[in-house]
Design a protein around this motif. Structure first.
Motif, PDB file in Angstrom:
ATOM      1  N   ALA A  64       0.825  -1.208   0.000  1.00  0.00           N
ATOM      2  CA  ALA A  64       0.000   0.000   0.000  1.00  0.00           C
ATOM      3  C   ALA A  64       0.859   1.258   0.000  1.00  0.00           C
ATOM      4  O   ALA A  64       0.566   2.226  -0.721  1.00  0.00           O
ATOM      5  N   ALA A  65       1.931   1.254   0.790  1.00  0.00           N
ATOM      6  CA  ALA A  65       2.800   2.436   0.871  1.00  0.00           C
ATOM      7  C   ALA A  65       3.499   2.693  -0.461  1.00  0.00           C
ATOM      8  O   ALA A  65       3.539   3.834  -0.949  1.00  0.00           O
ATOM      9  N   GLY A  66       4.054   1.641  -1.067  1.00  0.00           N
ATOM     10  CA  GLY A  66       4.756   1.812  -2.342  1.00  0.00           C
ATOM     11  C   GLY A  66       3.824   2.247  -3.450  1.00  0.00           C
ATOM     12  O   GLY A  66       4.159   3.140  -4.247  1.00  0.00           O
ATOM     13  N   PHE A  67       2.629   1.644  -3.504  1.00  0.00           N
ATOM     14  CA  PHE A  67       1.686   1.997  -4.573  1.00  0.00           C
ATOM     15  C   PHE A  67       1.139   3.409  -4.371  1.00  0.00           C
ATOM     16  O   PHE A  67       1.017   4.176  -5.335  1.00  0.00           O
ATOM     17  N   ALA A  68       0.796   3.760  -3.133  1.00  0.00           N
ATOM     18  CA  ALA A  68       0.285   5.113  -2.871  1.00  0.00           C
ATOM     19  C   ALA A  68       1.333   6.165  -3.216  1.00  0.00           C
ATOM     20  O   ALA A  68       1.009   7.223  -3.783  1.00  0.00           O
ATOM     21  N   LEU A  69       2.585   5.887  -2.903  1.00  0.00           N
ATOM     22  CA  LEU A  69       3.665   6.816  -3.240  1.00  0.00           C
ATOM     23  C   LEU A  69       3.821   6.946  -4.749  1.00  0.00           C
ATOM     24  O   LEU A  69       4.052   8.053  -5.273  1.00  0.00           O
ATOM     25  N   ALA A  70       3.679   5.832  -5.463  1.00  0.00           N
ATOM     26  CA  ALA A  70       3.777   5.865  -6.923  1.00  0.00           C
ATOM     27  C   ALA A  70       2.669   6.713  -7.531  1.00  0.00           C
ATOM     28  O   ALA A  70       2.898   7.473  -8.486  1.00  0.00           O
ATOM     29  N   VAL A  71       1.463   6.607  -6.998  1.00  0.00           N
ATOM     30  CA  VAL A  71       0.348   7.420  -7.495  1.00  0.00           C
ATOM     31  C   VAL A  71       0.565   8.889  -7.155  1.00  0.00           C
ATOM     32  O   VAL A  71       0.379   9.777  -7.999  1.00  0.00           O
ATOM     33  N   ALA A  72       0.973   9.145  -5.912  1.00  0.00           N
ATOM     34  CA  ALA A  72       1.148  10.530  -5.461  1.00  0.00           C
ATOM     35  C   ALA A  72       2.244  11.253  -6.228  1.00  0.00           C
ATOM     36  O   ALA A  72       2.165  12.476  -6.422  1.00  0.00           O
ATOM     37  N   VAL A  73       3.257  10.530  -6.672  1.00  0.00           N
ATOM     38  CA  VAL A  73       4.353  11.142  -7.423  1.00  0.00           C
ATOM     39  C   VAL A  73       4.135  11.007  -8.925  1.00  0.00           C
ATOM     40  O   VAL A  73       4.382  11.949  -9.693  1.00  0.00           O
ATOM     41  N   GLY A  74       3.652   9.849  -9.369  1.00  0.00           N
ATOM     42  CA  GLY A  74       3.542   9.572 -10.803  1.00  0.00           C
ATOM     43  C   GLY A  74       2.548  10.462 -11.529  1.00  0.00           C
ATOM     44  O   GLY A  74       2.833  10.943 -12.635  1.00  0.00           O
ATOM     45  N   VAL A  75       1.379  10.700 -10.935  1.00  0.00           N
ATOM     46  CA  VAL A  75       0.365  11.523 -11.606  1.00  0.00           C
ATOM     47  C   VAL A  75       0.843  12.967 -11.764  1.00  0.00           C
ATOM     48  O   VAL A  75       0.783  13.526 -12.874  1.00  0.00           O
ATOM     49  N   PRO A  76       1.337  13.638 -10.715  1.00  0.00           N
ATOM     50  CA  PRO A  76       1.849  14.998 -10.908  1.00  0.00           C
ATOM     51  C   PRO A  76       3.014  15.077 -11.895  1.00  0.00           C
ATOM     52  O   PRO A  76       3.101  16.026 -12.683  1.00  0.00           O
ATOM     53  N   VAL A  77       3.914  14.077 -11.875  1.00  0.00           N
ATOM     54  CA  VAL A  77       5.030  14.079 -12.828  1.00  0.00           C
ATOM     55  C   VAL A  77       4.509  13.946 -14.246  1.00  0.00           C
ATOM     56  O   VAL A  77       4.970  14.649 -15.160  1.00  0.00           O
ATOM     57  N   LEU A 127       8.944   1.945  -7.636  1.00  0.00           N
ATOM     58  CA  LEU A 127       9.527   2.047  -8.976  1.00  0.00           C
ATOM     59  C   LEU A 127       8.760   1.210  -9.986  1.00  0.00           C
ATOM     60  O   LEU A 127       8.594   1.605 -11.142  1.00  0.00           O
ATOM     61  N   GLY A 128       8.274   0.049  -9.571  1.00  0.00           N
ATOM     62  CA  GLY A 128       7.525  -0.798 -10.491  1.00  0.00           C
ATOM     63  C   GLY A 128       6.209  -0.171 -10.926  1.00  0.00           C
ATOM     64  O   GLY A 128       5.796  -0.316 -12.078  1.00  0.00           O
ATOM     65  N   ALA A 129       5.530   0.521 -10.006  1.00  0.00           N
ATOM     66  CA  ALA A 129       4.234   1.128 -10.326  1.00  0.00           C
ATOM     67  C   ALA A 129       4.365   2.536 -10.898  1.00  0.00           C
ATOM     68  O   ALA A 129       3.443   3.017 -11.568  1.00  0.00           O
ATOM     69  N   PHE A 130       5.483   3.189 -10.651  1.00  0.00           N
ATOM     70  CA  PHE A 130       5.652   4.598 -11.028  1.00  0.00           C
ATOM     71  C   PHE A 130       5.602   4.811 -12.540  1.00  0.00           C
ATOM     72  O   PHE A 130       4.862   5.674 -13.029  1.00  0.00           O
ATOM     73  N   PHE A 131       6.365   4.041 -13.291  1.00  0.00           N
ATOM     74  CA  PHE A 131       6.496   4.293 -14.727  1.00  0.00           C
ATOM     75  C   PHE A 131       5.183   4.080 -15.502  1.00  0.00           C
ATOM     76  O   PHE A 131       4.836   4.903 -16.356  1.00  0.00           O
ATOM     77  N   PRO A 132       4.415   3.008 -15.257  1.00  0.00           N
ATOM     78  CA  PRO A 132       3.127   2.889 -15.970  1.00  0.00           C
ATOM     79  C   PRO A 132       2.185   4.049 -15.683  1.00  0.00           C
ATOM     80  O   PRO A 132       1.451   4.490 -16.575  1.00  0.00           O
ATOM     81  N   ILE A 133       2.208   4.559 -14.455  1.00  0.00           N
ATOM     82  CA  ILE A 133       1.320   5.662 -14.104  1.00  0.00           C
ATOM     83  C   ILE A 133       1.731   6.939 -14.824  1.00  0.00           C
ATOM     84  O   ILE A 133       0.882   7.670 -15.365  1.00  0.00           O
ATOM     85  N   VAL A 134       3.034   7.227 -14.865  1.00  0.00           N
ATOM     86  CA  VAL A 134       3.517   8.430 -15.553  1.00  0.00           C
ATOM     87  C   VAL A 134       3.181   8.375 -17.039  1.00  0.00           C
ATOM     88  O   VAL A 134       2.663   9.343 -17.617  1.00  0.00           O
ATOM     89  N   VAL A 135       3.488   7.257 -17.674  1.00  0.00           N
ATOM     90  CA  VAL A 135       3.271   7.128 -19.116  1.00  0.00           C
ATOM     91  C   VAL A 135       1.788   7.232 -19.451  1.00  0.00           C
ATOM     92  O   VAL A 135       1.394   7.909 -20.415  1.00  0.00           O
ATOM     93  N   SER A 136       0.929   6.586 -18.677  1.00  0.00           N
ATOM     94  CA  SER A 136      -0.511   6.638 -18.943  1.00  0.00           C
ATOM     95  C   SER A 136      -1.067   8.038 -18.705  1.00  0.00           C
ATOM     96  O   SER A 136      -1.946   8.488 -19.453  1.00  0.00           O
ATOM     97  N   ASP A 139      -0.014  10.125 -21.678  1.00  0.00           N
ATOM     98  CA  ASP A 139      -0.789   9.742 -22.869  1.00  0.00           C
ATOM     99  C   ASP A 139      -2.213  10.267 -22.779  1.00  0.00           C
ATOM    100  O   ASP A 139      -2.778  10.739 -23.771  1.00  0.00           O
ATOM    101  N   GLY A 140      -2.810  10.214 -21.583  1.00  0.00           N
ATOM    102  CA  GLY A 140      -4.165  10.732 -21.414  1.00  0.00           C
ATOM    103  C   GLY A 140      -4.248  12.232 -21.633  1.00  0.00           C
ATOM    104  O   GLY A 140      -5.204  12.736 -22.248  1.00  0.00           O
ATOM    105  N   LEU A 141      -3.252  12.965 -21.171  1.00  0.00           N
ATOM    106  CA  LEU A 141      -3.238  14.414 -21.377  1.00  0.00           C
ATOM    107  C   LEU A 141      -3.133  14.759 -22.859  1.00  0.00           C
ATOM    108  O   LEU A 141      -3.778  15.696 -23.342  1.00  0.00           O
ATOM    109  N   GLY A 178      -3.423   3.233 -16.135  1.00  0.00           N
ATOM    110  CA  GLY A 178      -2.025   3.112 -15.712  1.00  0.00           C
ATOM    111  C   GLY A 178      -1.904   2.678 -14.265  1.00  0.00           C
ATOM    112  O   GLY A 178      -1.011   1.889 -13.915  1.00  0.00           O
ATOM    113  N   MET A 179      -2.802   3.150 -13.422  1.00  0.00           N
ATOM    114  CA  MET A 179      -2.793   2.740 -12.024  1.00  0.00           C
ATOM    115  C   MET A 179      -3.089   1.249 -11.882  1.00  0.00           C
ATOM    116  O   MET A 179      -2.474   0.561 -11.060  1.00  0.00           O
TER     117      MET A 179
END
Length: 257
Positions: A64-77, A127-136, A139-141, A178-179
């Motif tokens: 939960a901590a790793g995934f939440a951090l990936a969402v919190a950082v990946g979406v703004p990035v 790191l595993g969850a971060f990149f799919p979230i950023v790329v998606s 792409d959505g934007l 992506g999430m």
């Protein structure tokens, strides 16, 4: 399609597989493929609830901590790269290079630097969850309707309001896609990191059972991971459908025309 019909269709294949496994293992016992009652008995011994607090809960907390951090950082990035073109063009080659490395290959160096504690596990999951979230997200934007962008400019919406009221809602379906992909990466890496270097966790218990040729415990661990993965995905789907209710309703309206 009715809910009962969908549940029946979804359960048909697992039921057939489980029934086939039960028939084969009961007819010809194999030490590596124990019968279903033996697996269920071992599952009850291990996970109801002897090792829940010591192994299952820490694994899920790290997940939960790793995934939440990936969402919190990946979406703004992703939003930042999508809105600042020169920054996106500068960083995307580096992103492509970084995500071409299988996340599981990062486990040894991260464990070497951060140790075998929870910090390295959270970093690997992140790191595993971060990149799919950023790329998606990016792409959505990029798929935002140009007509809506022109309308926002015509009524002189500010940059922050345009991003929050136009770009992010438009990209929301892609972001959740992506999430969901990142969710699967996070679950796999949660187990993988505990198999390589850990002193507790679901992956650690399962790996210890494998090392001692304890097949019932291995299958009990696999069963628990399958159930957790299924429940996590169901929960995520419920949240996604609630947040994207407007999008689902809009698609249904367009299809009915």
């Amino acid at each position: 399609m009715r809910l009962a019909t969908r549940i029946a269709l979804g359960a048909a294949a697992p039921v057939v597989v489980i029934a086939g496994y039960g028939i084969v293992t009961s007819a010809s016992p194999d030490p590596f493929f124990p019968p279903i009652p033996v697996i269920l008995d071992r599952f009850a011994q291990l996970w109801l609830f002897a090792r829940v607090g010591t192994d299952a809960v820490p694994s899920l907390v790290n997940f939960a901590a790793g995934f939440a951090l990936a969402v919190a950082v990946g979406v703004p990035v992703g939003v930042l790269f999508g809105q600042i073109r020169w920054l996106g063009e500068m960083m995307l080659p580096l992103m492509d290079f970084a995500r071409s490395v299988p996340p599981i290959m990062l486990i040894p160096p991260l464990v070497l630097v951060l140790g075998v504690g929870d910090t390295s596990k959270i970093a690997i999951i992140f790191l595993g969850a971060f990149f799919p979230i950023v790329v998606s997200t990016l792409d959505g934007l990029r798929r935002t309707d140009p007509a809506l962008v022109d309308m926002a400019r015509s009524i002189q919406l500010g940059p922050a309001t345009t991003v929050l009221r136009l770009y992010v809602p438009s990209a929301a379906p892609a972001i959740f896609g992506g999430m969901q992909t990142g969710l699967q990466f996070a679950l796999v890496l949660m187990v993988s990191s505990e198999m390589v270097a850990a002193v507790r966790g679901l992956g650690f218990v399962t790996m210890q059972a494998q090392a001692t040729f304890n097949a019932p415990s291995v299958w009990a661990g696999i069963l628990l991971l399958a159930l957790l993965g299924f429940l996590i995905n169901v929960l995520f789907t419920l949240v996604r459908n609630r947040v994207l209710a407007w999008h689902i309703g809009l698609r249904a309206t367009l299809k009915s025309r």
